[in-house]
Design a protein around this motif. Structure first.
Motif, PDB file in Angstrom:
ATOM      1  N   GLY A  68       0.791  -1.218   0.000  1.00  0.00           N
ATOM      2  CA  GLY A  68       0.000   0.000   0.000  1.00  0.00           C
ATOM      3  C   GLY A  68       0.821   1.265   0.000  1.00  0.00           C
ATOM      4  O   GLY A  68       0.280   2.373   0.111  1.00  0.00           O
ATOM      5  N   THR A  69       2.139   1.129  -0.120  1.00  0.00           N
ATOM      6  CA  THR A  69       3.004   2.307  -0.177  1.00  0.00           C
ATOM      7  C   THR A  69       4.076   2.092  -1.228  1.00  0.00           C
ATOM      8  O   THR A  69       4.428   0.954  -1.549  1.00  0.00           O
ATOM      9  CB  THR A  69       3.664   2.585   1.190  1.00  0.00           C
ATOM     10  N   THR A  70       4.591   3.194  -1.769  1.00  0.00           N
ATOM     11  CA  THR A  70       5.733   3.135  -2.686  1.00  0.00           C
ATOM     12  C   THR A  70       6.995   3.669  -2.022  1.00  0.00           C
ATOM     13  O   THR A  70       8.042   3.757  -2.657  1.00  0.00           O
ATOM     14  CB  THR A  70       5.443   3.939  -3.963  1.00  0.00           C
ATOM     15  N   ASN A  71       6.886   4.049  -0.752  1.00  0.00           N
ATOM     16  CA  ASN A  71       8.051   4.505  -0.004  1.00  0.00           C
ATOM     17  C   ASN A  71       8.923   3.318   0.395  1.00  0.00           C
ATOM     18  O   ASN A  71       8.416   2.208   0.577  1.00  0.00           O
ATOM     19  CB  ASN A  71       7.629   5.261   1.252  1.00  0.00           C
ATOM     20  N   PRO A  72      10.223   3.526   0.554  1.00  0.00           N
ATOM     21  CA  PRO A  72      11.093   2.418   0.956  1.00  0.00           C
ATOM     22  C   PRO A  72      10.730   1.895   2.342  1.00  0.00           C
ATOM     23  O   PRO A  72      10.386   2.668   3.244  1.00  0.00           O
ATOM     24  CB  PRO A  72      12.499   3.031   0.944  1.00  0.00           C
ATOM     25  N   LEU A  73      10.810   0.587   2.500  1.00  0.00           N
ATOM     26  CA  LEU A  73      10.621  -0.072   3.786  1.00  0.00           C
ATOM     27  C   LEU A  73      11.976  -0.621   4.230  1.00  0.00           C
ATOM     28  O   LEU A  73      12.598  -1.408   3.514  1.00  0.00           O
ATOM     29  CB  LEU A  73       9.597  -1.192   3.669  1.00  0.00           C
ATOM     30  N   TYR A  74      12.426  -0.208   5.414  1.00  0.00           N
ATOM     31  CA  TYR A  74      13.788  -0.510   5.848  1.00  0.00           C
ATOM     32  C   TYR A  74      13.891  -1.697   6.798  1.00  0.00           C
ATOM     33  O   TYR A  74      14.983  -2.255   6.964  1.00  0.00           O
ATOM     34  CB  TYR A  74      14.405   0.714   6.518  1.00  0.00           C
ATOM     35  N   SER A  75      12.788  -2.070   7.438  1.00  0.00           N
ATOM     36  CA  SER A  75      12.886  -3.117   8.453  1.00  0.00           C
ATOM     37  C   SER A  75      11.563  -3.855   8.576  1.00  0.00           C
ATOM     38  O   SER A  75      10.488  -3.255   8.445  1.00  0.00           O
ATOM     39  CB  SER A  75      13.271  -2.498   9.801  1.00  0.00           C
ATOM     40  N   VAL A  76      11.653  -5.174   8.842  1.00  0.00           N
ATOM     41  CA  VAL A  76      10.454  -5.996   9.025  1.00  0.00           C
ATOM     42  C   VAL A  76      10.650  -6.869  10.252  1.00  0.00           C
ATOM     43  O   VAL A  76      11.767  -7.324  10.543  1.00  0.00           O
ATOM     44  CB  VAL A  76      10.171  -6.865   7.774  1.00  0.00           C
ATOM     45  N   TYR A  77       9.556  -7.080  11.006  1.00  0.00           N
ATOM     46  CA  TYR A  77       9.635  -7.911  12.205  1.00  0.00           C
ATOM     47  C   TYR A  77       8.303  -8.616  12.413  1.00  0.00           C
ATOM     48  O   TYR A  77       7.241  -7.987  12.364  1.00  0.00           O
ATOM     49  CB  TYR A  77       9.974  -7.082  13.446  1.00  0.00           C
ATOM     50  N   PHE A  78       8.357  -9.943  12.629  1.00  0.00           N
ATOM     51  CA  PHE A  78       7.169 -10.733  12.917  1.00  0.00           C
ATOM     52  C   PHE A  78       7.337 -11.427  14.260  1.00  0.00           C
ATOM     53  O   PHE A  78       8.428 -11.924  14.580  1.00  0.00           O
ATOM     54  CB  PHE A  78       6.935 -11.779  11.821  1.00  0.00           C
ATOM     55  N   THR A  79       6.262 -11.446  15.052  1.00  0.00           N
ATOM     56  CA  THR A  79       6.285 -12.161  16.320  1.00  0.00           C
ATOM     57  C   THR A  79       5.728 -13.565  16.191  1.00  0.00           C
ATOM     58  O   THR A  79       5.987 -14.422  17.031  1.00  0.00           O
ATOM     59  CB  THR A  79       5.491 -11.390  17.383  1.00  0.00           C
ATOM     60  N   ASN A  80       4.939 -13.816  15.144  1.00  0.00           N
ATOM     61  CA  ASN A  80       4.451 -15.147  14.825  1.00  0.00           C
ATOM     62  C   ASN A  80       4.071 -15.169  13.351  1.00  0.00           C
ATOM     63  O   ASN A  80       4.312 -14.185  12.640  1.00  0.00           O
ATOM     64  CB  ASN A  80       3.273 -15.557  15.728  1.00  0.00           C
ATOM     65  N   SER A  81       3.508 -16.233  12.874  1.00  0.00           N
ATOM     66  CA  SER A  81       3.248 -16.364  11.433  1.00  0.00           C
ATOM     67  C   SER A  81       2.171 -15.423  10.919  1.00  0.00           C
ATOM     68  O   SER A  81       2.003 -15.285   9.707  1.00  0.00           O
ATOM     69  CB  SER A  81       2.866 -17.808  11.100  1.00  0.00           C
ATOM     70  N   ASN A  82       1.447 -14.768  11.824  1.00  0.00           N
ATOM     71  CA  ASN A  82       0.384 -13.858  11.404  1.00  0.00           C
ATOM     72  C   ASN A  82       0.695 -12.388  11.659  1.00  0.00           C
ATOM     73  O   ASN A  82       0.368 -11.535  10.832  1.00  0.00           O
ATOM     74  CB  ASN A  82      -0.931 -14.214  12.113  1.00  0.00           C
TER      75      ASN A  82
END
Length: 414
Positions: A68-82
């Motif tokens: 939903g964005t065209t801006n750069p995404l620098y980091s991702v973090y998941f606490t579980n599969s959802n």
């Protein structure tokens, strides 16, 4: 026919040696900046232009998700599969269905978030430009600002070992910044005295005491007392290291900008006392590395590069390799010699190495080694008949490996 045989030989040799595999085709040609897996099968990577890609088969194949964005995404973090978050320019995104749908939790045109970290599905932090530190205790529904000690140009990385103890690494003008909290970020205290480094791009701790930070010019710094003091480690890289990850106190990886003699992927098996480069199979700079166990890991970078390994990235050389615990320059053998002799040495650290031969007047007559060498044991042959013409007499060979320098005498007889 000769070209075909050469190509086949290269492919076979590379397959036998390199144990990082290139995902081909990549789901994107856009630079990927962060990768995170929740188990050995399910993971995500994010990057420029709002790209989010997901794998459910251990990174063998990937598919795109709409951010939903065209801006750069620098980091991702998941606490579980959802449940997971992705942060970047102006935005914090969250998903509760494994990335099928992403929605904005925060949008501010002045904010640029470089790193996000959660200790559970409620408590997390996001850090970024101009000393930005935000915390949430309700899964990101609300974010509140925290203040760090000292001026920061950019907070690049945030890491917590539990809900109270955490660290932030970054850049402060032309120097580094390192912050620590022991109360969940209510107070952030500046850590000083880290050996000279201009920027720290990533910080990682395996417990409350032992951690590493990496940064510009191949810098690796290690602490064994919770960040109070730090010591330098030698990576072998001359470029920026962007990400570091350890699975235990000995086994870790660091990745960064590609350099022609070392690549951009490094591993240690002894807590960082020695780092050695691993074959990448591609000319690409890497931005992020993540492992779920000592064998299973991924690295992502420029041009949509995705690498994966299922054996820790080891090669046949790595499997049988043991590091020497001291410097040693052996006496050449045979000695006296004519026309050739062998010179052996060992180094417990990686570094630039030279081995040169001199006559009794101190004139350099041969250079046998002049390059970066990983820690290990080596042997070269000095063949007067094949290389140069020398008269009988006494000669000296001098080894310089890092700070170690030693000279020994040899005799040429004709």
């Amino acid at each position: 026919m000769k070209l075909l045989l050469t190509l086949l030989l290269f492919i076979v040799t590379y397959t036998l040696k390199a144990q990082w595999f290139i995902v081909n085709p990549s789901p994107t040609s856009t630079t990927l900046l962060s990768v995170r897996f929740v188990d050995s099968f399910t993971g995500w990577a994010v990057g420029d232009s709002g790209v989010i890609v997901k794998s459910t088969d251990g990174g063998v194949s990937w598919f795109s998700q709409a951010s939903g964005t065209t801006n750069p995404l620098y980091s991702v973090y998941f606490t579980n599969s959802n449940v997971g978050w992705a942060v970047g320019a102006q935005t914090i995104l969250k998903t509760t269905d494994g990335g099928l749908n992403w929605f904005s939790q925060l949008n501010n045109p002045t904010y640029v978030f470089f790193s996000v970290y959660f200790v559970d599905s409620n408590i997390g932090w996001a850090v970024g430009n101009a000393g930005l530190i935000l915390k949430t205790t309700d899964g990101g529904a609300n974010w509140t600002a925290q203040t760090g000690a000292g001026m920061s140009t950019a907070n690049h990385s945030v890491f917590f070992i539990d809900s109270n103890n955490g660290w932030i690494s970054g850049t402060a003008g032309t120097s580094y910044i390192m912050l620590k909290t022991t109360n969940g970020g209510t107070n952030w205290n500046s850590i000083t005295g880290i050996p000279s480094v201009y920027a720290l791009y990533s910080v990682y701790f395996i417990d409350n005491n032992t951690g590493w930070a990496v940064g510009l010019n191949g810098a690796i710094r290690k602490s064994t007392n919770g960040g109070s003091t730090w010591t330098s480690q030698t990576s072998g890289s001359f470029s920026a290291l962007k990400s570091v990850y350890f699975v235990n106190s000995n086994l870790g990886w660091a990745v960064g900008d590609y350099f022609v003699t070392t690549g951009g992927l490094f591993k240690t098996t002894n807590g960082g006392a020695n780092w050695f480069s691993q074959p990448m199979g591609i000319v690409s700079s890497l931005q992020s590395v993540y492992f779920t166990d000592p064998n299973t890991g991924w690295a992502v970078g420029t041009q949509g590069t995705i690498l994966r390994t299922t054996n820790g990235g080891v090669t046949s050389v790595d499997d049988n390799f043991s590091y020497p615990n001291s410097f040693q320059l052996d006496q050449n053998y045979p000695n006296p010699f004519n026309p050739s002799t062998k010179i052996s040495w060992q180094s417990p650290v990686s570094g630039y190495t030279t081995l040169k031969v001199y006559d009794v007047l101190g004139n350099e007559v041969a250079t046998l080694v002049d390059e970066y060498k990983n820690a290990g044991s080596y042997e070269v042959e000095f063949n007067v008949g094949q290389t140069i013409s020398l008269a009988s007499g006494v000669y000296f060979y001098k080894l310089q490996a890092g700070s170690f320098v030693q000279t020994k005498k040899m005799i040429l007889t004709k």
